[in-house]
Structure formats: structure tokens, C-alpha cells
Enzyme design. Structure first.
Site, PDB file in Angstrom:
ATOM      1  N   HIS A  97       0.811  -1.218   0.000  1.00 43.86           N
ATOM      2  CA  HIS A  97       0.000   0.000   0.000  1.00 43.86           C
ATOM      3  C   HIS A  97       0.846   1.272   0.000  1.00 43.86           C
ATOM      4  CE1 HIS A  97      -3.745   1.974   0.008  1.00 43.86           C
ATOM      5  NE2 HIS A  97      -4.423   1.101   0.738  1.00 43.86           N
ATOM      6  N   ASP A 108      -2.048   2.142  -4.668  1.00 43.03           N
ATOM      7  CA  ASP A 108      -3.364   2.397  -4.083  1.00 43.03           C
ATOM      8  C   ASP A 108      -4.365   1.375  -4.609  1.00 43.03           C
ATOM      9  OD1 ASP A 108      -2.481   4.617  -2.659  1.00 43.03           O
ATOM     10  OD2 ASP A 108      -2.750   5.925  -4.400  1.00 43.03           O
TER      11      ASP A 108
END
Length: 533
Positions: free
Chosen positions: A506, A510
Site C-alpha cells: 500500500h 493504491d
């Protein structure tokens, strides 16, 4: 990004090397496996093989000149790439190297070296550094035993590093007088591995004194970090100074086992170097079967009801490294997973047609790898690496393919996968996977991946999540193809589907970016003809 090639340590006693001949010049295109130069060590003149592809941008040591181990030998990269900083950094490091040499000379005058205490013609062989990240090695198998006569070029042992199991070749002749590390045992690099010398020589205390002297010298020398060599001695072909026959150690061993005279074998490698396949295909008989990895068969244990029975299996070096790196990945990279279901009906039809072409064999996994390579070109943020200062976007695609081996898992790399056809991917994966299972991969063949694919579909696993293979930012988990009812055009029909799960870091990817990548991937797999556009 350009790669710095340093002067390798081609023997256990080598401190500097001389470039006898450059076989490539600045501006030449280099392929992995090409012979760059012939390097003179303290024991022999040997071919130096490139483990990188690109253009030769810089030669750091001209023909006829000598330089210490780990000095800048060459730089390989993309044509026109700016390498000023790399050359400058190397020049700065020379000052530190000179300080080290000067300090070592002082230490040598005041402390006895191990070599000065050795009996005549006795050589101490130390644990070699066979990869750039290797700190300890495990002796998987000794191919010689104490008392055996050893010739220069003989394979002494198979040594397990953090990346592969590799053959270790002797650069000395004599009798094997002492084995310092038994099969299955591990030891740090430069530990006493063996002692070779004349038969009957008294070597009492040699191993112990060697270690003590080395430690004393090391303590007296100022510790300055030197560049790490990118290649290792066991990866280079042996050679003789007169009428040399260039052949890899594995080719020599196979030729010896089959009773083949290497002088009669035509080499297909660079400059006529004889490879494993040249020896295997020399006679009309069937090729030598690939050696099977040593199995750790557990003996059947009689278990009495109600009795607690346990058994311990010693962790291999590979298992230790897998544990360390996957734990680091899971606890440093914030993982999340995205899952998508893909129709495989058209892919199955296309594969049948493709495999009908003579001498062509493509698997579903090959089709997934091809689709990933194309999708990564459209979504380069997936093909990235996290660094504290910046995110690196890789515009080249090197896909790692997870391969299960006896001791764990290795990830050989298909370089520039986006430029490969389906049949090239299929052939490449079969070659890498085959050599991975027989522990014949080179460390460089497991480096440089930008994305990874892991497939457990052949084991009937429908869906699973993988841990990211850092420094990659994502890994794709591929499940089994399942026949089940699906809805098409408002009708319930029998269809074939496959689950894909994308584990993302992450910090770099995204959720929306990962989802878009999976949508593109789904489009390519469900419509294989689009991969030919």
C-alpha cells in the site's frame, strides 16, 4: 540502471587479478553468458562471464593491468546512460582501499600470517563467497573424502548459499588431508573448508592456527567497507594455460561421468566454451538424466498410541533465508489483497490451437505471465519499488516465477518478459524451473525481478494470497481452473473460471491502481488474441 562489475575473486588465495584480454570493447552489446575478458589470477588464466545484459559503457582495467579484488572492472547499462557518478564513486573508494592495503602491510610485518605457518605445498581452502549476499554457506555434499587425490579443476563439494546450491571447484592439486566443515554443517565465509597437500603431511594444528592468525590480522586492520563482487568463482569455466579447453565445471563433471574426451566436444558457448548441453548431446545415446536433489527422507516412526513423539528437521540455509525475508516483507510492507475471477473458455481454446503447432508448448501459466507483462506496461505503478526517499518506477519488465523446490521456494527471473513471445516464455520457464529443481540456477538468474507470479493451480488450490517478494510492490497468486455454472447472456451455462489474487504494497500501490491493473489483466487473459496485437 547501470550495473558495476567488480574484479572477482576467482580463487581462495586471489587478492588481485590481471586482465589478460578484453573480448568485448566499449559500445558492444553484451548478452548474459557472454565472455567479457580473460583474467589472470595467482593460479590460472580464466574466462570471465557476464551475468548482465546491456551495453558495455566503461572498462575500468585496461588489458595487461592488474587491480585488487573488488576494483571497478567494467560498467554495463543502457546505451547513452550517464555513469559519471559510478566512476566517481569508484575513484573515491580507491583512497579507502589504499589505506586498507597500507594497514594490512603494517599488520603483515608485525603479525604472522597463516600461510607462513603452513607446511610445504599445503593449501588451506576456505568457504568461498558464492553470491553477493552470502555470509554463511552450508556444505550440501562432499564429492571427495579425506585421502582422495584431488586434481586442479575437480569438483570438491556442493555448497548451499542463500540463493542456490553450487559446485565448488578446486584450484589446487594434491591429497585431501582435512575436511573442516562436514556435510550438512554451516559456517561463515572464509572459514576453513578443507586442507590439500602432499599425502602423509602432518597438518596438526594447521586449521586452528590458520583461523587464529587470520583473526589477529583482521583485528589489526582498519575496517573499511569494500564493494561486493557481483560474480563468484564457481560460476566461471576452468581453463588451462596451454591448449586450454574452456568448459563449465558441470560440463567437466558430466564428461568425466560419461567417459567423454572434452577435446572432441564442439562448444556452443561464447568463444567455443563447452556447456552442459554440449556434453549431454555429444553421443547418440539418451541425454543424461538430471540429477535429483538430495532428499531428506524421513524414516517411518513407530508411534505408540498415547505417546508423545516429535522429530526435529535441521533448517537449511535456504529455509532460514526464506523465513527471514518473508517475515521482513510481511511486517514492513502494508499488504492488501485484491481478487478477481477470470473466464478461461477462450484461453483454453487458444491454447489448444497454439499447442497444435509443431514444437510448441504453452501452459496457462505462460499465458498469465504474458498477460501480466503487457498489463504492467500499461500500469507501470504496479511495476515499482518502495524507497524511503522516492518510489522507483521500472519501465522494464522482469517477471519472477515462483518455483517450489525440495527445501523451499526460489524465484528465477524472466528478463524483459514484455519483449518475449508466448513460446519464448514457455521455453524460458521450463528451462529455469527445471534447473531450479536440480539446484543448477545461478544466483544472478534469481535477481532483478520487478513483479512476481505464484501459481498453485496445479495442486488444485482455487484461491490463495501470497507474501510480496520484495523489493517488488506486488505479487499475483494464480489458482486452479474450475468448471462450474456461470451466467452468460442471461443463461446459466457450464464455464471455466480462474481466481487471481493480487497482493499489493500500500506504500506504492493504491487500491484503485491495483484494481485497474486487474481489469486490464482480465481483458488480456479472457481475450488471448489481444496479446498478439
Amino acid at each position: 540502471m547501470a550495473t558495476v562489475i567488480n574484479m572477482p575473486r576467482l580463487s581462495d588465495t586471489m587478492t588481485e587479478g590481471t586482465v589478460a584480454t578484453w573480448l568485448k570493447k566499449v559500445g558492444d552489446t553484451i548478452k548474459e553468458g557472454d565472455i567479457l575478458a580473460e583474467i589472470e589470477t595467482d593460479k590460472a588464466t580464466m574466462e570471465f562471464e557476464s551475468f548482465n545484459s546491456g551495453v558495455l559503457l566503461h572498462i575500468g582495467i585496461p588489458e595487461g593491468e592488474s587491480a585488487p579484488v573488488d576494483s571497478l572492472l567494467a560498467i554495463i547499462g543502457k546505451e547513452g546512460e550517464d555513469i559519471t557518478s559510478l566512476i566517481s564513486n569508484n575513484s573515491n573508494s580507491k583512497t579507502q582501499e589504499e589505506k586498507v592495503v597500507a594497514t594490512e602491510e603494517v599488520a603483515a610485518k608485525t603479525l604472522p600470517t597463516s600461510n607462513s605457518q603452513l607446511p610445504a605445498n599445503v593449501k588451506v581452502i576456505t568457504m568461498p563467497r558464492l553470491s553477493d549476499t552470502m555470509t554463511t554457506g552450508t556444505v550440501a555434499t562432499w564429492l571427495k573424502k579425506v585421502g582422495d587425490v584431488v586434481k586442479e579443476g575437480d569438483i570438491l563439494a556442493e555448497i548451499e548459499t542463500d540463493k542456490a546450491t553450487m559446485e565448488f571447484e578446486s584450484f589446487n592439486s594434491g591429497t585431501l588431508l582435512f575436511i573442516g566443515i562436514n556435510e550438512g554443517e554451516s559456517a561463515p565465509v572464509d572459514s576453513v573448508l578443507a586442507i590439500i597437500g602432499p599425502a602423509g603431511t602432518d597438518i596438526t594444528g594447521v586449521a586452528e592456527n590458520y583461523g587464529n592468525a587470520e583473526a589477529a590480522v583482521a583485528k589489526s586492520v582498519e575496517k573499511v567497507e569494500a564493494p561486493v563482487a557481483t560474480t563468484s568463482s564457481s560460476q566461471l569455466p576452468a581453463s588451462n594455460s596451454n591448449d586450454r579447453i574452456f568448459a563449465s565445471p558441470l560440463a567437466k563433471q558430466i564428461a568425466k561421468d560419461k567417459g567423454i574426451n572434452l577435446s572432441q566436444v564442439q562448444g556452443s558457448g561464447e568463444n567455443g566454451r563447452i556447456t552442459k548441453s554440449d556434453v549431454e548431446n555429444f553421443t547418440a545415446s539418451a541425454p543424461v538424466a538430471a540429477s535429483q536433489p538430495t532428499t531428506q527422507n524421513l524414516q517411518p516412526t513407530t508411534i505408540i498410541a498415547g505417546e508423545v513423539v516429535t522429530e526435529e528437521i535441521k533448517n537449511s540455509q535456504m529455509r532460514k533465508i526464506i523465513a527471514k525475508r518473508l517475515a521482513e516483507s510481511l511486517f514492513t510492507a502494508p499488504h492488501y489483497n485484491l481478487t478477481i475471477e477470470v473466464s478461461m473458455d477462450d484461453a483454453m481454446k487458444s491454447r489448444t490451437i497454439i499447442n497444435a503447432v509443431p514444437d510448441t508448448k504453452v501452459s496457462f501459466n505462460d499465458m498469465v505471465i504474458k498477460a501480466c507483462a503487457m498489463a504492467l506496461k500499461k500500469h507501470p505503478k504496479i511495476n515499482s519499488q518502495w524507497k524511503e526517499e522516492a518510489i522507483t518506477i521500472n519501465h522494464h519488465v522482469n517477471i519472477g516465477v515462483a518455483v517450489a523446490v525440495e527445501d523451499g521456494l526460489v524465484v528465477p527471473v524472466l528478463r524483459f518478459t514484455d519483449a518475449m513471445s508466448l513460446s519464448q516464455i514457455g521455453a524460458g520457464v521450463r528451462d529455469l524451473a527445471g534447473r531450479a529443481k536440480t539446484k543448477k540456477l545461478l544466483p544472478t538468474e534469481m535477481e532483478g525481478s520487478t513483479f512476481t507470479v505464484s501459481n498453485l493451480g496445479m495442486f488444485g488450490i482455487v484461491e490463495f494470497n501470497s507474501i510480496i517478494n520484495q523489493p517488488n510492490s506486488a505479487i499475483l497468486s494464480v489458482g486452479a481452473i474450475v468448471e462450474k455454472p456461470v451466467v452468460k447472456n442471461g443463461q446459466i451455462v457450464v464455464g471455466n473460471t480462474m481466481m487471481l489474487s493480487l497482493a499489493c504494497d500500500h506504500r506504492t500501490i493504491d487500491g484503485a491502481t491495483g484494481a485497474q491493473f486487474l481489469q486490464t489483466l482480465k481483458l488480456f487473459i479472457e481475450n488471448p488474441v489481444t496479446m498478439l496485437a
